[in-house]
Design a protein around this motif. Structure first.
Motif, PDB file in Angstrom:
ATOM      1  N   CYS A  54       0.846  -1.193   0.000  1.00  0.00           N
ATOM      2  CA  CYS A  54       0.000   0.000   0.000  1.00  0.00           C
ATOM      3  C   CYS A  54       0.886   1.250   0.000  1.00  0.00           C
ATOM      4  O   CYS A  54       1.700   1.436   0.904  1.00  0.00           O
ATOM      5  CB  CYS A  54      -0.908  -0.001   1.215  1.00  0.00           C
ATOM      6  N   LEU A  63      -4.168   0.588  -3.793  1.00  0.00           N
ATOM      7  CA  LEU A  63      -4.848   1.840  -3.454  1.00  0.00           C
ATOM      8  C   LEU A  63      -4.337   3.030  -4.271  1.00  0.00           C
ATOM      9  O   LEU A  63      -3.945   4.063  -3.741  1.00  0.00           O
ATOM     10  CB  LEU A  63      -4.729   2.116  -1.953  1.00  0.00           C
ATOM     11  N   GLY A  91      -5.474   5.452  -7.663  1.00  0.00           N
ATOM     12  CA  GLY A  91      -6.593   5.840  -8.506  1.00  0.00           C
ATOM     13  C   GLY A  91      -6.176   6.151  -9.933  1.00  0.00           C
ATOM     14  O   GLY A  91      -4.978   6.150 -10.257  1.00  0.00           O
ATOM     15  N   CYS A 119      -7.673  -0.985  -6.775  1.00  0.00           N
ATOM     16  CA  CYS A 119      -7.945   0.379  -7.246  1.00  0.00           C
ATOM     17  C   CYS A 119      -8.858   1.103  -6.257  1.00  0.00           C
ATOM     18  O   CYS A 119      -9.666   0.488  -5.559  1.00  0.00           O
ATOM     19  CB  CYS A 119      -8.610   0.343  -8.613  1.00  0.00           C
ATOM     20  N   ASN A 120      -8.737   2.421  -6.233  1.00  0.00           N
ATOM     21  CA  ASN A 120      -9.667   3.235  -5.460  1.00  0.00           C
ATOM     22  C   ASN A 120     -10.086   4.443  -6.288  1.00  0.00           C
ATOM     23  O   ASN A 120      -9.666   4.596  -7.430  1.00  0.00           O
ATOM     24  CB  ASN A 120      -9.068   3.641  -4.106  1.00  0.00           C
ATOM     25  N   GLU A 125     -15.138   5.525  -4.141  1.00  0.00           N
ATOM     26  CA  GLU A 125     -15.765   5.636  -2.827  1.00  0.00           C
ATOM     27  C   GLU A 125     -15.961   7.104  -2.420  1.00  0.00           C
ATOM     28  O   GLU A 125     -15.309   7.997  -2.962  1.00  0.00           O
ATOM     29  CB  GLU A 125     -14.917   4.918  -1.774  1.00  0.00           C
ATOM     30  N   TYR A 184     -19.305   4.401  -9.130  1.00  0.00           N
ATOM     31  CA  TYR A 184     -18.864   3.047  -9.466  1.00  0.00           C
ATOM     32  C   TYR A 184     -19.238   2.689 -10.907  1.00  0.00           C
ATOM     33  O   TYR A 184     -18.500   1.957 -11.580  1.00  0.00           O
ATOM     34  CB  TYR A 184     -19.424   2.030  -8.467  1.00  0.00           C
ATOM     35  N   LEU A 186     -11.583  -3.322  -7.103  1.00  0.00           N
ATOM     36  CA  LEU A 186     -12.008  -1.954  -6.791  1.00  0.00           C
ATOM     37  C   LEU A 186     -12.593  -1.936  -5.387  1.00  0.00           C
ATOM     38  O   LEU A 186     -13.534  -2.671  -5.086  1.00  0.00           O
ATOM     39  CB  LEU A 186     -13.040  -1.479  -7.813  1.00  0.00           C
ATOM     40  N   ILE A 187     -12.042  -1.098  -4.540  1.00  0.00           N
ATOM     41  CA  ILE A 187     -12.398  -1.093  -3.118  1.00  0.00           C
ATOM     42  C   ILE A 187     -13.715  -0.373  -2.858  1.00  0.00           C
ATOM     43  O   ILE A 187     -14.117   0.526  -3.608  1.00  0.00           O
ATOM     44  CB  ILE A 187     -11.258  -0.443  -2.288  1.00  0.00           C
ATOM     45  N   CYS A 188     -14.404  -0.798  -1.791  1.00  0.00           N
ATOM     46  CA  CYS A 188     -15.586  -0.074  -1.316  1.00  0.00           C
ATOM     47  C   CYS A 188     -15.664  -0.207   0.205  1.00  0.00           C
ATOM     48  O   CYS A 188     -14.943  -1.009   0.811  1.00  0.00           O
ATOM     49  CB  CYS A 188     -16.863  -0.589  -1.978  1.00  0.00           C
ATOM     50  N   GLU A 204     -13.735  -3.560   2.438  1.00  0.00           N
ATOM     51  CA  GLU A 204     -12.694  -3.795   3.448  1.00  0.00           C
ATOM     52  C   GLU A 204     -13.288  -3.928   4.844  1.00  0.00           C
ATOM     53  O   GLU A 204     -14.208  -3.210   5.231  1.00  0.00           O
ATOM     54  CB  GLU A 204     -11.657  -2.669   3.442  1.00  0.00           C
TER      55      GLU A 204
END
Length: 287
Positions: A44, A70, A72, A89-90, A93, A113, A128-130, A168
């Motif tokens: 990270c 993390l 973009g 990816c971020n 959010e 999204y 892709l994080i949420c 997460e």
């Protein structure tokens, strides 16, 4: 020898042994750092924010590390330049505290999204994080259903593009009131959504603080765990002998589930040489 004096002397001696061992390992790693890569390693970027991203990517490239977490869309071209994959990816959010559990966030989240999923796929990335968001007095069952209602609107698009949405897990000490603070709650969300394109980002540090029993949890629920983060407990620092988790055993458990995704280092380094601390962590996880 008096008990108090003995304890004091023992503590000093133990500290000296650990310090000497760490120094010896650091010296050895500097000379012949090489990974077997049975585990797909990532890191990270925010934990090494003292370095400009491009400088950090150069270092990772020299180390043979092929992924970073993390990041973009703005920085994806820089990753491409150094042939480093974005393993998480971020950018879609709202925040850690404002997530899918609150219907008032759904309109903007669905928009974000819906725009981001095709970008992730086009760039050649997958994850892709949420976030669930905080409870703010909300019942967990209500929050879970709200997450299902909102996320179900984007899952067909994620499935179409081969993108995996990953929520997460956090602990309550670092993130008070966060709803997705339990593996079981997260697994229940996965079951309700019923899609292979929705998984949990299993943060080992957070879940050790929150509920423990890390290896058993991984063995039992691995089909719902799509990505892993590391850090030492307590303190979220190095994953060496200064903390309570034994990462080689955890990595072995992950590997034995058949997992082929990435494990990302997310500890806050305290060593003077932060890159050597990162190398040390990669070696410990490189079973």
């Amino acid at each position: 020898m008096k008990r108090r004096n003995f304890i004091s002397a023992s503590a000093i001696g133990a500290a000296g042994i650990i310090s000497t061992k760490s120094m010896a390992q650091t010296t050895k790693m500097s000379k012949d750092f090489k990974l077997k890569n049975n585990i797909n390693h990532s890191v990270c970027q925010w934990c090494f924010g003292h370095l400009p991203l491009e400088e950090f990517l150069k270092i990772l490239s020299e180390m043979g590390i092929k992924a970073i977490d993390l990041i973009g869309p703005k920085d994806w071209p820089l990753l491409k330049k150094y042939d480093i994959h974005c393993s998480m990816c971020n950018g879609a959010e709202i925040s850690l505290t404002e997530g899918w559990n609150n219907p008032k966030n759904h309109e903007i989240l669905i928009k974000n999204y819906t725009e981001m999923i095709p970008k992730v796929a086009k760039a050649g990335y997958t994850n892709l994080i949420c976030f669930s968001g905080n409870r703010n007095g909300m019942n967990d069952y209500v929050g879970l259903q709200n997450c299902v209602d909102g996320l179900s609107k984007i899952m067909p698009l994620a499935e179409e593009h081969g993108v995996v949405i990953q929520m997460e897990l956090f602990n309550q000490t670092n993130h008070p009131d966060y709803m997705c603070d339990s593996t079981l709650w997260g697994v229940e969300l996965c079951k309700h959504l019923g899609s292979d394109n929705f998984k949990l980002l299993y943060d080992i540090y957070h879940m050790q603080v929150q509920e423990g029993d890390i290896i058993k949890t991984i063995q039992t629920y691995h089909e719902y765990l799509g990505h892993y983060h590391t850090a030492g407990v307590p303190g979220r620092n190095e994953i060496d002998e200064s903390q309570e988790l034994y990462y080689p055993a955890i990595m072995k458990a992950i590997q034995e589930t058949g997992y082929t995704g990435y494990v990302a280092q997310e500890f806050i380094p305290t060593w003077d040489d932060k890159i050597e601390a990162l190398k040390d962590a990669f070696v410990r996880c490189d079973i």
